[in-house]
Write a protein that holds these residues in place. Structure first.
Motif, PDB file in Angstrom:
ATOM      1  N   ASP A  20       5.341 -19.930 -17.179  1.00 47.42           N
ATOM      2  CA  ASP A  20       5.812 -18.608 -17.600  1.00 47.42           C
ATOM      3  C   ASP A  20       7.332 -18.706 -17.717  1.00 47.42           C
ATOM      4  O   ASP A  20       8.060 -18.449 -16.769  1.00 47.42           O
ATOM      5  N   LEU A  21       7.790 -19.138 -18.907  1.00 44.57           N
ATOM      6  CA  LEU A  21       9.194 -19.497 -19.069  1.00 44.57           C
ATOM      7  C   LEU A  21      10.112 -18.300 -18.899  1.00 44.57           C
ATOM      8  O   LEU A  21       9.990 -17.301 -19.594  1.00 44.57           O
ATOM      9  N   SER A  22      11.046 -18.431 -17.951  1.00 39.84           N
ATOM     10  CA  SER A  22      11.997 -17.373 -17.638  1.00 39.84           C
ATOM     11  C   SER A  22      13.006 -17.941 -16.661  1.00 39.84           C
ATOM     12  O   SER A  22      12.701 -18.884 -15.926  1.00 39.84           O
ATOM     13  N   LEU A  23      14.216 -17.397 -16.642  1.00 44.61           N
ATOM     14  CA  LEU A  23      15.205 -17.832 -15.662  1.00 44.61           C
ATOM     15  C   LEU A  23      15.428 -16.813 -14.543  1.00 44.61           C
ATOM     16  O   LEU A  23      16.052 -17.132 -13.529  1.00 44.61           O
ATOM     17  N   GLY A  24      14.921 -15.607 -14.704  1.00 41.57           N
ATOM     18  CA  GLY A  24      15.182 -14.543 -13.741  1.00 41.57           C
ATOM     19  C   GLY A  24      14.679 -14.851 -12.352  1.00 41.57           C
ATOM     20  O   GLY A  24      15.391 -14.669 -11.350  1.00 41.57           O
ATOM     21  N   LEU A  30      17.436 -18.861  -6.151  1.00 41.21           N
ATOM     22  CA  LEU A  30      18.639 -19.650  -5.874  1.00 41.21           C
ATOM     23  C   LEU A  30      19.696 -18.810  -5.164  1.00 41.21           C
ATOM     24  O   LEU A  30      20.390 -19.298  -4.258  1.00 41.21           O
ATOM     25  N   ALA A  31      19.823 -17.555  -5.549  1.00 40.36           N
ATOM     26  CA  ALA A  31      20.775 -16.667  -4.865  1.00 40.36           C
ATOM     27  C   ALA A  31      20.387 -16.500  -3.398  1.00 40.36           C
ATOM     28  O   ALA A  31      21.247 -16.509  -2.504  1.00 40.36           O
ATOM     29  N   ALA A  32      19.083 -16.359  -3.133  1.00 34.20           N
ATOM     30  CA  ALA A  32      18.618 -16.213  -1.749  1.00 34.20           C
ATOM     31  C   ALA A  32      18.864 -17.476  -0.936  1.00 34.20           C
ATOM     32  O   ALA A  32      18.982 -17.422   0.294  1.00 34.20           O
ATOM     33  N   LEU A  33      18.940 -18.621  -1.615  1.00 33.12           N
ATOM     34  CA  LEU A  33      19.186 -19.904  -0.949  1.00 33.12           C
ATOM     35  C   LEU A  33      20.667 -20.233  -0.839  1.00 33.12           C
ATOM     36  O   LEU A  33      21.025 -21.306  -0.335  1.00 33.12           O
ATOM     37  N   GLY A  34      21.533 -19.336  -1.308  1.00 33.81           N
ATOM     38  CA  GLY A  34      22.964 -19.593  -1.248  1.00 33.81           C
ATOM     39  C   GLY A  34      23.506 -20.347  -2.442  1.00 33.81           C
ATOM     40  O   GLY A  34      24.547 -20.990  -2.360  1.00 33.81           O
ATOM     41  N   ASN A  35      22.782 -20.294  -3.579  1.00 33.45           N
ATOM     42  CA  ASN A  35      23.194 -20.915  -4.843  1.00 33.45           C
ATOM     43  C   ASN A  35      23.515 -22.404  -4.717  1.00 33.45           C
ATOM     44  O   ASN A  35      24.632 -22.860  -4.992  1.00 33.45           O
ATOM     45  N   THR A 122      11.432 -26.785  -8.207  1.00 37.85           N
ATOM     46  CA  THR A 122      12.741 -27.166  -8.746  1.00 37.85           C
ATOM     47  C   THR A 122      13.856 -26.628  -7.854  1.00 37.85           C
ATOM     48  O   THR A 122      14.869 -27.306  -7.616  1.00 37.85           O
ATOM     49  N   ALA A 123      13.693 -25.414  -7.349  1.00 41.47           N
ATOM     50  CA  ALA A 123      14.674 -24.863  -6.404  1.00 41.47           C
ATOM     51  C   ALA A 123      14.779 -25.751  -5.167  1.00 41.47           C
ATOM     52  O   ALA A 123      15.886 -25.995  -4.650  1.00 41.47           O
ATOM     53  N   ALA A 124      13.640 -26.238  -4.676  1.00 44.25           N
ATOM     54  CA  ALA A 124      13.661 -27.143  -3.514  1.00 44.25           C
ATOM     55  C   ALA A 124      14.420 -28.426  -3.842  1.00 44.25           C
ATOM     56  O   ALA A 124      15.191 -28.936  -3.013  1.00 44.25           O
ATOM     57  N   ALA A 125      14.221 -28.947  -5.061  1.00 43.44           N
ATOM     58  CA  ALA A 125      14.937 -30.156  -5.468  1.00 43.44           C
ATOM     59  C   ALA A 125      16.439 -29.911  -5.516  1.00 43.44           C
ATOM     60  O   ALA A 125      17.230 -30.714  -5.006  1.00 43.44           O
ATOM     61  N   LEU A 126      16.852 -28.794  -6.105  1.00 41.62           N
ATOM     62  CA  LEU A 126      18.278 -28.483  -6.191  1.00 41.62           C
ATOM     63  C   LEU A 126      18.886 -28.296  -4.801  1.00 41.62           C
ATOM     64  O   LEU A 126      20.031 -28.695  -4.550  1.00 41.62           O
ATOM     65  N   LEU A 127      18.118 -27.712  -3.897  1.00 43.48           N
ATOM     66  CA  LEU A 127      18.582 -27.552  -2.520  1.00 43.48           C
ATOM     67  C   LEU A 127      18.844 -28.917  -1.886  1.00 43.48           C
ATOM     68  O   LEU A 127      19.877 -29.140  -1.244  1.00 43.48           O
ATOM     69  N   ASN A 151      17.619 -25.161 -16.181  1.00 41.45           N
ATOM     70  CA  ASN A 151      18.757 -24.736 -17.003  1.00 41.45           C
ATOM     71  C   ASN A 151      19.597 -23.678 -16.285  1.00 41.45           C
ATOM     72  O   ASN A 151      19.890 -22.605 -16.808  1.00 41.45           O
ATOM     73  N   VAL A 152      20.002 -24.027 -15.062  1.00 38.05           N
ATOM     74  CA  VAL A 152      20.850 -23.145 -14.259  1.00 38.05           C
ATOM     75  C   VAL A 152      22.185 -23.824 -13.947  1.00 38.05           C
ATOM     76  O   VAL A 152      22.932 -23.363 -13.092  1.00 38.05           O
ATOM     77  N   ILE A 153      22.464 -24.903 -14.668  1.00 46.34           N
ATOM     78  CA  ILE A 153      23.690 -25.670 -14.467  1.00 46.34           C
ATOM     79  C   ILE A 153      24.723 -25.192 -15.481  1.00 46.34           C
ATOM     80  O   ILE A 153      24.490 -25.252 -16.691  1.00 46.34           O
ATOM     81  N   ASP A 154      25.863 -24.722 -15.006  1.00 48.95           N
ATOM     82  CA  ASP A 154      26.866 -24.142 -15.907  1.00 48.95           C
ATOM     83  C   ASP A 154      27.606 -25.188 -16.731  1.00 48.95           C
ATOM     84  O   ASP A 154      27.783 -25.021 -17.938  1.00 48.95           O
TER      85      ASP A 154
END
Length: 438
Positions: A20-24, A30-35, A122-127, A151-154
């Motif tokens: 279910d493609l979305s970034l929201g 990610l915000a809850a994890l401290g970005n 993916t959030a776990a991987a970024l963490l 696609n959350v990398i600026d």
């Protein structure tokens, strides 16, 4: 059932859809994890339809040959979920305890909210990538690009777009230009884009996005070349010509993939000298892609001298590359070629099989036992016939291989077998053959 499997099963149940493609949802977690996505090492972001994993594996091999450490994120896995996350502090796949702790933290931070499996993992991987040291993060897109969870990398060091072909049309669209536009959604303002050779419509879409973002665009075949010359690989751009050994990964398409990897490292300011490049190209490992199967119970059930190849490619672009390689093998050493294939319902079997017309003696179709979305062998056999191939459905991989053995016994010559069509099937073969990725 182990603890990681139990956690992954719970995460799978957090959203009614697998995709279910979305970034929201991703941004919320990610915000809850401290970005953690803001605390990553420099990133090279890789999108495309075919070759993402090979290009990423080649970049990793070259970077590690130059003494740099790499985090790596790829998907899907072949045998173990841990394969998706490689940590640069020791260069190995994430361990069970470390993975388990990261997944639990993400599950707790998510608080039972709706989120897809790929997003939360993916959030776990970024963490993990934020909390472990590495010089570079090689980040592979899961599906598409614009709305992919990665696609959350600026501001990455570079973005890479491998060859784009028709795949995942249900989610990305039925037009190649539209699919390419989705892939090009990872392009960021002013960040170099390194692009494989593409169909004209795909290249036009990628070029438009790069222009909108004022991102310097480097295109294979225009700004750099990678080709073979007398058993060597030549990489050439406006600055230099580098003479290199051939990549260890099989297939002519791996020359293009290696060239793309080298051009990406150069654009990112990470280009080593020729000696380091050569060491890297000779050490690339990427299982399940034109990989020989030389031992194990599946190999042993085939006639003596049988040649078995394994590839998880599953779309028309992959079919073209694999068929070309098999044609080259036929010219080198003629043998009867048999396909043993399994595929998911989301793929285009006829498009995959069509390039094999005239090369293949017979196709045996099998179920995908590790996925609930596999095509039935009967359905897949019908679609192989639509592509002009003779095909028979079988209810297991063993039954299909036994049939090849019986046919080869009548012919009196060892066969060449290609097991193909799905990374799930490739994973089954590797696991049963004692060839689990390490």
């Amino acid at each position: 059932m182990d603890q990681i499997t139990r956690i992954l099963d719970r995460l799978l149940a957090l959203h009614p859809k697998e995709i279910d493609l979305s970034l929201g949802r991703m941004q919320r977690l990610l915000a809850a994890l401290g970005n953690p996505e803001r605390r990553l090492p420099p990133v090279i972001h890789v999108a495309g339809t075919n070759g993402k994993g090979s290009v990423t594996a080649t970049m990793r091999a070259v970077l590690e040959a130059s003494g740099k450490s790499c985090h790596v994120y790829t998907s899907p896995h072949l045998v173990s979920f841990n394969e998706r996350i490689r940590l640069g502090d020791d260069g190995r796949y994430v361990s069970d305890p470390v993975l388990c702790e990261a997944l639990q933290r993400c599950e707790e931070a998510n608080g039972g909210a709706e989120i897809t499996f790929f997003e939360i993992t993916t959030a776990a991987a970024l963490l993990l990538f934020a909390e472990h040291s590495a010089d570079i993060l090689l980040l592979e897109v899961g599906l598409g690009g614009r709305l992919d969870a990665t696609n959350v990398i600026d501001t990455p060091l570079a973005t890479v777009i491998t060859p784009v072909s028709m795949d995942h049309e249900k989610f990305l669209g039925n037009d190649l230009a539209v699919i390419a536009s989705e892939k090009a959604g990872i392009v960021k303002p002013g960040v170099p884009v390194i692009c494989a050779a593409q169909e004209d419509s795909a290249l036009a879409a990628i070029s438009r996005q790069a222009a909108r973002m004022r991102a310097p665009l480097t295109i294979s075949g225009q700004d750099f070349l990678a080709e073979t010359d007398q058993g060597r690989m030549i990489f050439q751009d406006d600055d230099e010509l580098v003479d290199l050994p051939l990549p260890v990964l099989c297939g002519h398409h791996q020359i293009a993939n290696a060239g793309l990897a080298i051009a990406a490292l150069k654009a990112a300011g990470l280009m080593p000298d020729a000696a380091v490049l050569a060491r890297g190209l000779k050490s690339v490992s990427w299982p399940g892609r034109l990989q020989p199967v030389v031992h194990g119970p599946l190999h042993d059930m085939c006639p003596h001298g049988t040649e078995i190849w394994l590839d998880g490619g599953h779309n028309p672009g992959a079919g073209l590359s694999i068929a070309r390689f098999m044609g080259e093998q036929e010219e080198r050493a003629p043998r009867p070629l048999y396909l043993v294939a399994g595929m998911l319902t989301t793929k285009d079997p006829a498009g995959f099989f069509r390039p094999f017309h005239g090369l293949v003696r017979h196709v045996g179709t099998v179920p995908i036992v590790s996925s609930g979305t596999g095509r039935t062998p009967e359905d897949l056999a019908d679609l192989a016939r639509c592509a002009g191939l003779e095909a028979t459905p079988f209810q297991s991989l063993d039954a299909a291989l036994a049939d090849v053995a019986a046919c080869a016994g009548k012919d009196g010559e060892p066969p060449r077998i290609l097991i193909c069509g799905s990374l799930y099937l490739a994973g089954e073969v590797l696991a049963r053959s004692g060839m689990t990725p390490d």
